[in-house]
Structures are given as structure tokens and as C-alpha cells.
Design an enzyme around this catalytic site. Structure first.
Site, PDB file in Angstrom:
ATOM      1  N   SER A 125       3.590  -3.332   9.626  1.00 44.78           N
ATOM      2  CA  SER A 125       4.328  -2.518   8.669  1.00 44.78           C
ATOM      3  C   SER A 125       5.743  -3.052   8.461  1.00 44.78           C
ATOM      4  O   SER A 125       6.474  -3.285   9.419  1.00 44.78           O
ATOM      5  CB  SER A 125       4.406  -1.073   9.158  1.00 44.78           C
ATOM      6  N   ASP A 159       8.516   4.617   0.933  1.00 43.19           N
ATOM      7  CA  ASP A 159       8.348   4.041   2.269  1.00 43.19           C
ATOM      8  C   ASP A 159       9.058   2.698   2.386  1.00 43.19           C
ATOM      9  O   ASP A 159       8.547   1.759   3.005  1.00 43.19           O
ATOM     10  CB  ASP A 159       6.870   3.892   2.627  1.00 43.19           C
ATOM     11  N   HIS A 190       9.166   4.266   7.382  1.00 45.66           N
ATOM     12  CA  HIS A 190       8.586   4.867   8.577  1.00 45.66           C
ATOM     13  C   HIS A 190       8.830   4.032   9.832  1.00 45.66           C
ATOM     14  O   HIS A 190       8.728   4.530  10.948  1.00 45.66           O
ATOM     15  CB  HIS A 190       7.085   5.148   8.388  1.00 45.66           C
TER      16      HIS A 190
END
Length: 345
Positions: free
Chosen positions: A192, A116, A86
Site C-alpha cells: 500500500s 486514500d 491509511h
């Protein structure tokens, strides 16, 4: 009450007796110093391998690019960087900035929305890389160190413990990511893609999400999952998974039918769309069929079907049991890869 052998009364405890021994405070300080030294060693060894990832993302219906940011970890001296899907999804221009501030242009090697995870490669060589550990023997309570770039602050370190193992999260494409690590190392937007590291400086996970309204709950994709994804991304740019080429929805079964078939779940997977050139269509599966088992293992939802297919090799023939007009059929299907995956409604 016990008395001394001479019959005299036992001594009355004084207030001073309740105070900890002088050595206790020193022992606590020694433990804290050891903890600090362990974290410092990890940061010194792994920190230079953690990068900030700046991404220009193309937005549909608009001109120019929207800026995005995340983190990543260099896993090979040639500039191969592991991050989140992402973070780089829809990326135009990508820049990886090293811990010392050096900017390096980068490009996407491959992405896997189902876990992911993504690989990018920065234009550099001889870069510091972080070793990948293993997540199969992790234990709740052990030290966890997160390194990343939350809110744009580079090389930020946070610590905590592994608070749970075996969690499950939904990926961007709707698949269930299983065996996710839950930990208490504080995360914020920008973390992230950064690594979760153990006390020996080994990457044990890739941080992927936070619950916005929770306090100190972070999640990380286990490194054992990354180890299976990375070779596929390097070789093919995506992960080859067995697929049938169908779109599904859960369909409740009436109690009589479920009891007759011995289905505890009381539901089946209805085929609502069918790729006419996909493996399922070629094998004879039809729109409207109700899938109740794969290789004689009951399946009651799309997650069950995904798990079953994930355990099979591509081109390995399997049996799919379906209900059609009240009758039961067993159909042999040979899944394939690189096409439209199973989708759910």
C-alpha cells in the site's frame, strides 16, 4: 480437394510439418528478452525512488504505539513522498527507508481520506524521484509494474497487466473513489502506497488495496487523481471540497410521488443532521427536507450528491431542490470548504 496442375495427388503432410519453424522459438525468446529488459529498465530508474514507510501509530486507550508499515514513492528531490492515507493515519513517529537501506525521519504534510492519498516529507535533499505519468489514456492489457515492500520485503517488484479501468472503491471516510485502476500485479500487505508504473517508468497509480480472498487482483488510485490532490495537500494540508454541512440518508419515495416528480430512482436524500453554522442551514435547508436535485440534476443517493459537488468550485452558488411537507422548493446554496463534509447513514 485441390490437385496439382499435372493431375497427380497432393503430397501428404508429414508429422514434421506440424512443428514450428526454427525461427519461431527464437522470436519468442526475443520477445521475452525485450519484456525483461523493459522491466529491468523501469526497476533501475524508479526503484531508487520507492521507499518503505514505517509508522508508529497511537492507539486509543492504550499506551505506546503500534507499528505499521507501507510503501511510498518520492515525487520530488526534496523528499516529498506520495503514499496512502491509511498508511500514515494516526501516525506518531514516521521513518522512510530508502532502497539502499538509509533511514530518514519523516513527517506528514497532508492527508486526504476521500482518495486514500497522503503526502509525507523525509529529511533529505537531492533524492531520486519518480516522474508522474498520466492515467487518462491507459488501456486494458498494457503492462503494469508494482514496486513496494510487501510483508516487509524491501524493493519487491511484481508485474502484470491493467485488467480493468473505471472501478470504484469506498474510502475510509465512506466516499466513493472512482476511476480506480484494477491490475494483476500481485500485491500483499505493505505494498500500500507504492507506485504502479508503466513500461516507460512513469507512475500511473498508487497501489491502495487488495481483495484478500481474490487471486491476483490489485487496485490503484490513478495518478490523475493524485495530481489534483497533491497541490491541495502541499498548500493546505488537506483537500478543500465544496460541502453543505449536512448528514443524510436515502429515503424511498412512494410510486405516486416519484412518478409525479419524474424521478426514475424512486428515492431522495433525507437531511437527518444539519450543521447550524453550515452553508445549507444558512440557506434555509431544514432537517427532514428531501433533496431530489442539484442544479436541476436529479440526485438519488449521497454518491450522486458528492459527484455533483465535486464538479463545482467552492463558493459557487448552486440550486438545491427539496421536498418539504409534500411541496417542492428550490433553494440557492453557496457551498464552502474546510468544514464538516456530507455524511451518510
Amino acid at each position: 480437394m485441390l490437385r496439382p496442375a499435372d493431375g497427380s495427388a497432393p503430397p501428404t503432410p508429414s508429422a514434421g510439418d506440424a512443428r514450428p519453424a526454427a525461427g519461431t522459438a527464437e522470436s519468442d525468446a526475443d520477445l521475452l528478452d525485450a519484456y525483461s529488459r523493459a522491466v529491468i529498465r523501469v526497476v533501475e530508474s524508479v526503484g531508487p525512488a520507492v521507499v518503505s514507510v514505517a509508522v508508529g501509530k497511537r492507539m486509543p486507550g492504550s499506551q505506546g504505539e503500534q507499528a505499521g508499515a507501507g510503501s511510498g514513492v518520492i515525487i520530488h528531490p526534496d523528499g516529498t513522498i506520495l503514499t496512502n492515507d491509511h498508511v500514515v493515519h494516526g501516525a506518531g513517529k514516521i521513518e522512510a527507508r530508502l532502497a539502499d537501506g538509509t533511514p530518514l525521519p519523516a513527517r506528514v504534510i497532508g492527508t486526504d481520506p476521500a482518495t486514500d492519498l497522503a503526502l509525507i516529507r523525509a529529511d533529505g535533499e537531492g533524492l531520486v524521484s519518480a516522474p508522474l505519468g498520466e492515467s487518462g489514456s491507459l488501456a486494458v492489457g498494457q503492462l503494469a509494474i508494482a514496486i513496494g515492500n510487501p510483508l516487509g520485503f524491501q524493493s519487491t517488484v511484481s508485474t502484470g497487466v491493467l485488467s480493468a479501468l473505471g472501478r470504484a472503491l469506498r474510502s475510509r471516510d465512506g466516499r466513493l473513489i472512482e476511476n480506480v485502476i484494477q491490475h494483476t500485479a500481485p500485491l500483499n500487505p505493505g505494498n500500500s502506497g507504492g507506485p504502479l508504473v508503466d513500461s516507460r517508468g512513469r507512475v500511473i497509480g498508487i497501489n491502495t488495496a487488495i481483495i484478500a480472498l481474490a487471486q491476483g487482483i490489485g487496485f490503484s488510485i490513478p495518478v490523475d487523481t493524485a495530481k489534483t490532490v497533491v497541490p491541495e495537500l502541499l498548500a493546505h494540508g488537506r483537500v478543500r471540497r465544496a460541502h453543505l454541512g449536512i448528514g443524510c440518508q436515502v429515503r424511498p419515495l412512494d410510486r405516486t410521488t416519484a412518478a409525479r416528480l419524474g424521478l426514475d430512482a424512486g428515492q431522495a436524500i433525507e437531511v437527518v443532521t444539519l450543521d447550524p453554522h453550515g452553508p445549507a442551514a444558512r440557506a434555509g435547508i431544514r432537517r427532514g427536507d428531501l433533496i431530489i436535485a442539484v442544479n436541476e440534476t436529479p440526485v438519488g443517493n449521497v454518491d450522486d450528491l458528492h459527484r455533483n459537488l465535486a464538479a463545482r468550485s467552492i463558493d459557487e452558488t448552486l440550486t438545491v431542490t427539496v421536498l418539504r411537507n409534500g411541496r417542492r422548493f428550490t433553494i440557492s446554496v453557496t457551498p464552502a470548504g474546510f468544514a464538516v463534509p456530507i455524511t451518510a447513514r
